[in-house]
Design a protein around this motif. Structure first.
Motif, PDB file in Angstrom:
ATOM      1  N   ALA A  93     -24.694  68.736  16.746  1.00  0.00           N
ATOM      2  CA  ALA A  93     -23.402  69.303  16.902  1.00  0.00           C
ATOM      3  C   ALA A  93     -22.246  68.617  17.802  1.00  0.00           C
ATOM      4  CB  ALA A  93     -23.308  70.693  18.224  1.00  0.00           C
ATOM      5  N   ALA A  94     -21.196  68.784  16.792  1.00  0.00           N
ATOM      6  CA  ALA A  94     -19.552  68.003  16.807  1.00  0.00           C
ATOM      7  C   ALA A  94     -19.259  68.923  17.922  1.00  0.00           C
ATOM      8  CB  ALA A  94     -18.564  68.092  15.644  1.00  0.00           C
ATOM      9  N   THR A  95     -18.711  67.747  18.814  1.00  0.00           N
ATOM     10  CA  THR A  95     -17.371  68.248  19.908  1.00  0.00           C
ATOM     11  C   THR A  95     -16.673  68.568  19.519  1.00  0.00           C
ATOM     12  OG1 THR A  95     -16.431  65.517  20.424  1.00  0.00           O
ATOM     13  CG2 THR A  95     -18.080  65.840  21.399  1.00  0.00           C
ATOM     14  N   PRO A  96     -15.542  69.714  20.568  1.00  0.00           N
ATOM     15  CA  PRO A  96     -14.338  70.003  19.345  1.00  0.00           C
ATOM     16  C   PRO A  96     -13.045  68.924  18.950  1.00  0.00           C
ATOM     17  CG  PRO A  96     -15.005  70.737  21.970  1.00  0.00           C
ATOM     18  CD  PRO A  96     -15.950  70.449  21.731  1.00  0.00           C
ATOM     19  N   ASP A  97     -13.511  67.596  20.047  1.00  0.00           N
ATOM     20  CA  ASP A  97     -12.050  66.518  19.166  1.00  0.00           C
ATOM     21  C   ASP A  97     -12.855  66.087  17.510  1.00  0.00           C
ATOM     22  OD1 ASP A  97     -10.802  66.769  21.054  1.00  0.00           O
ATOM     23  OD2 ASP A  97     -11.772  64.778  22.083  1.00  0.00           O
ATOM     24  N   GLU A  98     -14.072  66.033  18.052  1.00  0.00           N
ATOM     25  CA  GLU A  98     -15.101  65.543  16.890  1.00  0.00           C
ATOM     26  C   GLU A  98     -14.521  66.393  15.508  1.00  0.00           C
ATOM     27  OE1 GLU A  98     -18.576  63.183  18.434  1.00  0.00           O
ATOM     28  OE2 GLU A  98     -19.020  65.353  17.597  1.00  0.00           O
ATOM     29  N   GLN A  99     -14.935  68.549  15.964  1.00  0.00           N
ATOM     30  CA  GLN A  99     -14.754  69.112  14.840  1.00  0.00           C
ATOM     31  C   GLN A  99     -13.434  69.246  14.641  1.00  0.00           C
ATOM     32  OE1 GLN A  99     -17.106  71.974  13.787  1.00  0.00           O
ATOM     33  NE2 GLN A  99     -15.100  71.730  12.041  1.00  0.00           N
ATOM     34  N   SER A 100     -12.427  68.807  15.099  1.00  0.00           N
ATOM     35  CA  SER A 100     -10.646  68.617  14.053  1.00  0.00           C
ATOM     36  C   SER A 100     -10.930  68.307  13.226  1.00  0.00           C
ATOM     37  CB  SER A 100     -10.045  68.774  15.873  1.00  0.00           C
ATOM     38  OG  SER A 100      -8.742  68.233  15.303  1.00  0.00           O
ATOM     39  N   ILE A 101     -11.943  67.077  13.491  1.00  0.00           N
ATOM     40  CA  ILE A 101     -11.439  65.678  12.734  1.00  0.00           C
ATOM     41  C   ILE A 101     -12.333  66.825  11.449  1.00  0.00           C
ATOM     42  CG2 ILE A 101     -12.274  63.910  11.716  1.00  0.00           C
ATOM     43  CD1 ILE A 101     -12.350  62.624  14.951  1.00  0.00           C
ATOM     44  N   LEU A 102     -13.201  67.530  11.843  1.00  0.00           N
ATOM     45  CA  LEU A 102     -14.402  67.270   9.777  1.00  0.00           C
ATOM     46  C   LEU A 102     -13.161  69.357   9.684  1.00  0.00           C
ATOM     47  CD1 LEU A 102     -17.636  67.768  12.360  1.00  0.00           C
ATOM     48  CD2 LEU A 102     -16.805  66.675  10.014  1.00  0.00           C
ATOM     49  N   THR A 103     -12.750  69.496  10.017  1.00  0.00           N
ATOM     50  CA  THR A 103     -11.667  70.401   9.745  1.00  0.00           C
ATOM     51  C   THR A 103     -10.931  70.270   9.083  1.00  0.00           C
ATOM     52  OG1 THR A 103     -12.255  72.166  11.122  1.00  0.00           O
ATOM     53  CG2 THR A 103     -10.526  72.495  10.436  1.00  0.00           C
ATOM     54  N   GLN A 104     -10.218  68.746   9.394  1.00  0.00           N
ATOM     55  CA  GLN A 104      -8.941  68.135   8.885  1.00  0.00           C
ATOM     56  C   GLN A 104     -10.086  67.444   7.083  1.00  0.00           C
ATOM     57  OE1 GLN A 104      -7.289  64.716  10.949  1.00  0.00           O
ATOM     58  NE2 GLN A 104      -6.262  66.669  12.412  1.00  0.00           N
ATOM     59  N   TRP A 105     -10.225  67.367   7.485  1.00  0.00           N
ATOM     60  CA  TRP A 105     -11.248  66.339   6.160  1.00  0.00           C
ATOM     61  C   TRP A 105     -11.804  67.765   5.052  1.00  0.00           C
ATOM     62  CZ3 TRP A 105     -15.166  62.450   8.652  1.00  0.00           C
ATOM     63  CH2 TRP A 105     -14.132  61.282   8.968  1.00  0.00           C
ATOM     64  N   GLU A 106     -12.155  68.845   6.060  1.00  0.00           N
ATOM     65  CA  GLU A 106     -12.702  69.525   5.095  1.00  0.00           C
ATOM     66  C   GLU A 106     -11.193  70.671   4.098  1.00  0.00           C
ATOM     67  OE1 GLU A 106     -15.778  71.816   2.998  1.00  0.00           O
ATOM     68  OE2 GLU A 106     -16.234  71.032   4.821  1.00  0.00           O
ATOM     69  N   GLY A 107     -10.461  70.686   4.872  1.00  0.00           N
ATOM     70  CA  GLY A 107      -9.522  71.062   4.220  1.00  0.00           C
ATOM     71  C   GLY A 107      -9.421  70.544   2.854  1.00  0.00           C
ATOM     72  N   LEU A 108      -8.895  68.893   3.323  1.00  0.00           N
ATOM     73  CA  LEU A 108      -8.336  68.305   2.028  1.00  0.00           C
ATOM     74  C   LEU A 108      -9.347  67.694   1.044  1.00  0.00           C
ATOM     75  CD1 LEU A 108      -7.774  64.575   4.210  1.00  0.00           C
ATOM     76  CD2 LEU A 108      -6.128  65.832   2.789  1.00  0.00           C
ATOM     77  N   LEU A 109     -10.544  68.363   1.097  1.00  0.00           N
ATOM     78  CA  LEU A 109     -11.864  68.592   0.425  1.00  0.00           C
ATOM     79  C   LEU A 109     -11.305  70.029  -0.546  1.00  0.00           C
ATOM     80  CD1 LEU A 109     -15.357  68.086   1.607  1.00  0.00           C
ATOM     81  CD2 LEU A 109     -14.252  66.623   0.226  1.00  0.00           C
ATOM     82  N   HIS A 110     -11.255  70.627  -0.213  1.00  0.00           N
ATOM     83  CA  HIS A 110     -10.486  72.021  -0.990  1.00  0.00           C
ATOM     84  C   HIS A 110      -9.098  71.792  -1.329  1.00  0.00           C
ATOM     85  CE1 HIS A 110     -14.359  73.903   0.335  1.00  0.00           C
ATOM     86  NE2 HIS A 110     -14.374  73.651   1.499  1.00  0.00           N
ATOM     87  N   THR A 111      -8.752  71.290  -1.166  1.00  0.00           N
ATOM     88  CA  THR A 111      -7.078  71.322  -1.813  1.00  0.00           C
ATOM     89  C   THR A 111      -6.896  69.940  -2.747  1.00  0.00           C
ATOM     90  OG1 THR A 111      -6.337  69.664   0.016  1.00  0.00           O
ATOM     91  CG2 THR A 111      -6.099  71.789   0.606  1.00  0.00           C
ATOM     92  N   GLN A 112      -8.214  69.525  -3.055  1.00  0.00           N
ATOM     93  CA  GLN A 112      -7.981  68.598  -3.821  1.00  0.00           C
ATOM     94  C   GLN A 112      -7.247  67.124  -3.542  1.00  0.00           C
ATOM     95  OE1 GLN A 112     -10.668  69.070  -6.354  1.00  0.00           O
ATOM     96  NE2 GLN A 112     -10.482  71.520  -5.850  1.00  0.00           N
ATOM     97  N   GLN A 113      -7.845  66.950  -2.394  1.00  0.00           N
ATOM     98  CA  GLN A 113      -6.425  65.770  -1.905  1.00  0.00           C
ATOM     99  C   GLN A 113      -7.632  64.920  -2.496  1.00  0.00           C
ATOM    100  OE1 GLN A 113      -4.333  66.398   1.191  1.00  0.00           O
ATOM    101  NE2 GLN A 113      -2.978  67.709   0.836  1.00  0.00           N
ATOM    102  N   PRO A 114      -7.880  63.212  -1.861  1.00  0.00           N
ATOM    103  CA  PRO A 114      -9.126  62.744  -1.660  1.00  0.00           C
ATOM    104  C   PRO A 114      -8.956  62.773   0.023  1.00  0.00           C
ATOM    105  CG  PRO A 114      -6.679  61.416  -2.140  1.00  0.00           C
ATOM    106  CD  PRO A 114      -6.055  62.863  -2.699  1.00  0.00           C
ATOM    107  N   LEU A 115     -10.706  62.829   0.301  1.00  0.00           N
ATOM    108  CA  LEU A 115     -10.532  62.689   1.586  1.00  0.00           C
ATOM    109  C   LEU A 115     -10.778  61.161   2.166  1.00  0.00           C
ATOM    110  CD1 LEU A 115     -12.278  63.742   3.328  1.00  0.00           C
ATOM    111  CD2 LEU A 115     -14.597  63.288   2.801  1.00  0.00           C
TER     112      LEU A 115
END
Length: 187
Positions: A93-115
């Motif tokens: 399970a991701a820690t809160p800090d790790e979850q923040s990074i995952l959320t940022q990357w997930e947002g990039l995936l859904h906006t078609q920006q390069p991960l």
């Protein structure tokens, strides 16, 4: 000895001098270690999937994924873990800090920006932490992490082994999680 092991061994032997780790060295080391881990895990799981099927590969992963990760961490004098917002094993399970990074990357995936290929951070004590996204790019991953029929032997094996499993329903190109490598400030 496999190619990834030789590359890792060569890289690690070049770091035997106890000097402060630079950010560039940390990026190189993080990249080499994350690649070695992915190659080891995916290679072994592919072999298991072909020889004993998805249920057997699940049991193999359950018994060996953390062991392989710990071996590479010990050999490299680092801390390595795989984490996810939708973890199968509660240990991952991701820690809160790790979850923040995952959320940022997930947002990039859904906006078609390069991960981003990776992220690196320096802690107050000078350690480097390298983050490498794990994206589903292989159909074989979806055998255990895609849509699995609730009446299948694999689904039943997953639920028996991991009653709180959240790691299914993925599609090609989805962010599965990330590899987190923490390196001491001294080589």
């Amino acid at each position: 000895m496999g190619r990834s092991s030789l590359v890792l061994l060569s890289f690690l032997s070049s770091l035997l001098v106890a000097e402060p780790l630079t950010q560039d060295q940390a990026i190189q080391k993080g990249s080499a270690l994350s690649s070695a881990l992915v190659q080891k895990l995916s290679g072994e799981l592919k072999t298991q999937m072909q020889s004993i099927g998805a249920v057997g590969a699940l049991h193999f992963c359950t018994q060996n994924a953390l062991v392989f990760t710990a071996q590479i961490a010990q050999e490299s004098n680092t801390s390595i873990k795989r984490v996810s917002a939708k973890n199968r094993n509660p240990i991952n399970a991701a820690t809160p800090d790790e979850q923040s990074i995952l959320t940022q990357w997930e947002g990039l995936l859904h906006t078609q920006q390069p991960l981003l290929a990776y992220k690196i951070q320096t802690s107050r004590n000078g350690e480097y932490t390298y983050y490498k996204p794990i994206v589903i790019t292989n159909e074989a991953c979806l055998k255990c992490h895609g849509d699995i029929a609730a009446d299948s032997p694999l689904y039943k094996a997953i639920k028996a082994t991991y009653p709180e499993d959240k790691a299914t329903g993925y599609k090609m190109g989805d962010l599965r999680g990330m590899i987190v490598i923490t390196m001491p400030k001294q080589n």
